[in-house]
Write a protein that holds these residues in place. Structure first.
Motif, PDB file in Angstrom:
ATOM      1  N   THR A   1       1.416  -0.930   0.011  1.00 22.18           N
ATOM      2  CA  THR A   1      -0.186   0.243  -0.065  1.00 22.18           C
ATOM      3  C   THR A   1       0.865   1.148   0.056  1.00 22.18           C
ATOM      4  O   THR A   1       2.333   1.400  -0.003  1.00 22.18           O
ATOM      5  CB  THR A   1      -0.764   0.003   1.056  1.00 22.18           C
ATOM      6  OG1 THR A   1      -0.962  -0.061   2.773  1.00 22.18           O
ATOM      7  CG2 THR A   1      -1.599  -1.450   1.237  1.00 22.18           C
TER       8      THR A   1
ATOM      9  N   SER B   1      -7.348   9.947  -4.590  1.00 27.46           N
ATOM     10  CA  SER B   1      -7.876   8.151  -4.196  1.00 27.46           C
ATOM     11  C   SER B   1      -6.818   8.197  -1.943  1.00 27.46           C
ATOM     12  O   SER B   1      -6.137   8.526  -2.287  1.00 27.46           O
ATOM     13  CB  SER B   1      -6.792   7.324  -4.607  1.00 27.46           C
ATOM     14  OG  SER B   1      -7.735   7.427  -6.033  1.00 27.46           O
TER      15      SER B   1
ATOM     16  N   PRO C   1      -5.407   4.886   0.268  1.00 31.96           N
ATOM     17  CA  PRO C   1      -4.923   3.366   0.161  1.00 31.96           C
ATOM     18  C   PRO C   1      -6.242   2.698   1.306  1.00 31.96           C
ATOM     19  O   PRO C   1      -5.560   1.676   2.182  1.00 31.96           O
ATOM     20  CB  PRO C   1      -3.805   3.331   0.359  1.00 31.96           C
ATOM     21  CG  PRO C   1      -3.398   5.168   1.055  1.00 31.96           C
ATOM     22  CD  PRO C   1      -4.799   5.850   0.556  1.00 31.96           C
TER      23      PRO C   1
ATOM     24  N   TYR D   1     -14.510   2.657   2.448  1.00 27.24           N
ATOM     25  CA  TYR D   1     -15.154   2.750   1.225  1.00 27.24           C
ATOM     26  C   TYR D   1     -16.938   2.609   1.128  1.00 27.24           C
ATOM     27  O   TYR D   1     -17.228   1.281   1.015  1.00 27.24           O
ATOM     28  CB  TYR D   1     -14.378   1.722   0.224  1.00 27.24           C
ATOM     29  CG  TYR D   1     -12.605   2.147   0.016  1.00 27.24           C
ATOM     30  CD1 TYR D   1     -12.214   2.924  -0.298  1.00 27.24           C
ATOM     31  CD2 TYR D   1     -11.733   0.995   0.631  1.00 27.24           C
ATOM     32  CE1 TYR D   1     -10.570   3.237  -0.312  1.00 27.24           C
ATOM     33  CE2 TYR D   1     -10.416   1.168   0.247  1.00 27.24           C
ATOM     34  CZ  TYR D   1      -9.552   2.387   0.048  1.00 27.24           C
ATOM     35  OH  TYR D   1      -8.890   2.477   0.354  1.00 27.24           O
TER      36      TYR D   1
ATOM     37  N   THR E   1     -15.363  -1.059  -3.715  1.00 26.34           N
ATOM     38  CA  THR E   1     -14.239  -1.308  -4.655  1.00 26.34           C
ATOM     39  C   THR E   1     -13.921  -2.647  -4.918  1.00 26.34           C
ATOM     40  O   THR E   1     -15.120  -3.512  -5.805  1.00 26.34           O
ATOM     41  CB  THR E   1     -13.558  -1.766  -3.464  1.00 26.34           C
ATOM     42  OG1 THR E   1     -13.642  -2.922  -2.676  1.00 26.34           O
ATOM     43  CG2 THR E   1     -13.423  -0.897  -2.036  1.00 26.34           C
TER      44      THR E   1
ATOM     45  N   HIS F   1     -11.534   1.798  -4.609  1.00 28.40           N
ATOM     46  CA  HIS F   1     -10.052   0.717  -4.179  1.00 28.40           C
ATOM     47  C   HIS F   1     -10.040  -0.678  -5.601  1.00 28.40           C
ATOM     48  O   HIS F   1     -11.354  -0.942  -5.471  1.00 28.40           O
ATOM     49  CB  HIS F   1      -9.467   0.992  -3.207  1.00 28.40           C
ATOM     50  CG  HIS F   1      -8.696   0.293  -2.334  1.00 28.40           C
ATOM     51  ND1 HIS F   1      -7.248   1.869  -2.383  1.00 28.40           N
ATOM     52  CD2 HIS F   1      -7.962  -0.797  -2.268  1.00 28.40           C
ATOM     53  CE1 HIS F   1      -6.410   1.128  -2.425  1.00 28.40           C
ATOM     54  NE2 HIS F   1      -6.243  -0.204  -2.030  1.00 28.40           N
TER      55      HIS F   1
ATOM     56  N   PHE G   1      -4.396   4.125  -4.920  1.00 29.68           N
ATOM     57  CA  PHE G   1      -5.770   3.704  -5.743  1.00 29.68           C
ATOM     58  C   PHE G   1      -6.043   2.045  -5.278  1.00 29.68           C
ATOM     59  O   PHE G   1      -6.092   1.524  -5.545  1.00 29.68           O
ATOM     60  CB  PHE G   1      -6.234   3.918  -6.725  1.00 29.68           C
ATOM     61  CG  PHE G   1      -7.226   3.300  -7.661  1.00 29.68           C
ATOM     62  CD1 PHE G   1      -8.428   3.638  -7.679  1.00 29.68           C
ATOM     63  CD2 PHE G   1      -7.048   2.990  -8.672  1.00 29.68           C
ATOM     64  CE1 PHE G   1      -9.534   3.122  -8.306  1.00 29.68           C
ATOM     65  CE2 PHE G   1      -8.217   1.834  -9.268  1.00 29.68           C
ATOM     66  CZ  PHE G   1      -9.176   2.467  -9.031  1.00 29.68           C
TER      67      PHE G   1
ATOM     68  N   THR H   1      -3.821  -2.102  -3.822  1.00 23.90           N
ATOM     69  CA  THR H   1      -3.423  -2.080  -2.868  1.00 23.90           C
ATOM     70  C   THR H   1      -2.656  -4.154  -4.014  1.00 23.90           C
ATOM     71  O   THR H   1      -3.342  -4.819  -5.134  1.00 23.90           O
ATOM     72  CB  THR H   1      -4.440  -3.133  -1.936  1.00 23.90           C
ATOM     73  OG1 THR H   1      -4.419  -2.053  -1.106  1.00 23.90           O
ATOM     74  CG2 THR H   1      -3.372  -3.667  -1.130  1.00 23.90           C
TER      75      THR H   1
END
Length: 375
Positions: free
Chosen positions: A72, A111, A113, A117, A120, A154, A180, A182
């Motif tokens: 991340t 964005s 990390p 959210y 996703t 994400h 944005f 991972t």
């Protein structure tokens, strides 16, 4: 004589001024040149050979232990826009135009990390040169920007490479730094590949680790594009799911029907976007292989097409409202020319064209979008 002396003084002053400016420019150039490699070294994504425990950098620069390679990125200078668990600002973009905004707000939106959210996505991927479909890092990046346009906040990428030079860590590094993406090194589950051991284990791992950060999530591939027939403006997927969930509060999983875009793709000299290369779509559902949009908190066991739910119901999105555009290309014609059979089961569909143009206009990472590369 006085005029000559005055002239000489002006020349000396001018020369001194020019020399000082040159020295300052050279000094600044040296500073920039020295700092760039150091910065790159600090942000480079590494791909370890094993699943040894290594640190994860969180949004607050906290370091925790992990058992798989996950990358991340620290919080960017200035912080991120605050998001509520209900996702009240997700998919809200200002601007004008029938299909987008003049100021590209959807692309410029910061964005994060780390959640929470509203929506996703999770991707299991292997990019390799011998793939007959020709899906490369370029197509993955194009798809990534499409997800941004759709309102995905994400993306969790599980990289199931087999050979080290297939790793997508370099291609995805800018999006990891941005917050944005991972990135998860899933190479230890890639060979031998199996649905349970490679694909489902990745989806389940994402739910276990980060499911609590998302209200809704979707698990799709880089040739699968969620599409709303009544709304193509930035954030369309978020808006549709919010509306669908308000009408059907008992639903924990919404499935997208699979419509295939078939035929020989346009050559690169005419179009480089995968979803701009194919303009013939099956008139009816291509098959029964739907893809789900689901509430991670209500999943007891991850599956490819229909998850096992711990609560709630699964419901199909109406075909005339929302579907999945699946860019199969020429695989049904053995990668050759269009056949009468393919033409008979498809019809022209250019409804994605405004989104193609919007992304091409707004995204500034041109090399990522247009250059064919595999890592």
């Amino acid at each position: 004589m006085n005029l000559i002396r005055y002239f000489l003084v002006l020349v000396l002053v001018g020369a001194f001024f020019i020399a000082s400016l040159s020295y300052r420019f050279i000094a600044e150039t040296k500073i920039t040149t020295v700092n760039l490699p150091e910065r790159a070294a600090r942000t480079r994504t590494e791909s370890p050979d094993s699943v040894a425990i290594s640190p994860v950098v969180t949004a607050n620069n906290d370091v925790t232990a992990k058992h798989d390679s996950v990358t991340t990125h620290p919080r960017r200078l200035g912080g991120f826009a605050t998001r509520s668990q209900e996702g009240t600002d997700a998919g809200d973009y200002s601007g004008t135009g029938a299909h987008g905004s003049n100021n590209c707000a959807w692309y410029k939106k910061p964005s994060s990390p780390k959640g929470p959210y509203f929506l996703t996505a999770v991707l299991l991927v292997r990019i390799y040169y011998a793939d007959l479909a020709g899906l490369s890092s370029r197509e993955m990046i194009q798809w990534l920007h499409y997800l941004k346009h759709a309102g995905i906040e994400h993306l969790y990428v599980y990289d199931a490479y087999i050979l080290r030079n297939e790793s997508q860590s370099r291609a995805l590094a800018p999006y990891v730094r941005e917050g944005f993406v991972t990135y998860v090194d899933w190479s230890h589950r890639a060979n031998p590949y199996s649905i349970d051991g490679t694909q489902l284990s990745a989806y389940q791992d994402c739910i276990t680790r980060w499911g609590s950060e998302s209200v809704w999530q979707t698990a799709i591939d880089i040739d699968e594009y969620p599409f709303c027939l009544t709304d193509q403006k930035p954030g369309f997927m978020t808006r549709y799911i919010k509306k669908f969930a308000s009408l059907h509060p008992e639903v924990s999983e919404m499935t997208m029907q699979n419509y295939l875009f078939l035929g020989k793709p346009l050559p690169d000299k005419e179009e480089t976007f995968l979803f701009g290369k194919l303009w013939r779509r099956t008139r009816n559902r291509g098959n029964t292989l739907v893809k789900p949009v689901y509430k991670p908190a209500h999943i007891s066991s991850a599956q490819v097409h229909h998850n096992a739910l711990s609560q709630g119901q699964s419901m199909d999105a109406p075909d005339e409202q929302f579907r999945m555009n699946h860019y199969w290309g020429a695989r049904l014609q053995n990668w050759g020319e269009d056949t009468p059979e393919i033409l008979a089961i498809t019809e022209k569909d250019r409804s994605m064209e405004p989104i193609v143009r919007e992304i091409a206009r707004c995204v500034d990472s041109k090399d990522d979008l247009y250059k064919k590369q595999w890592n």
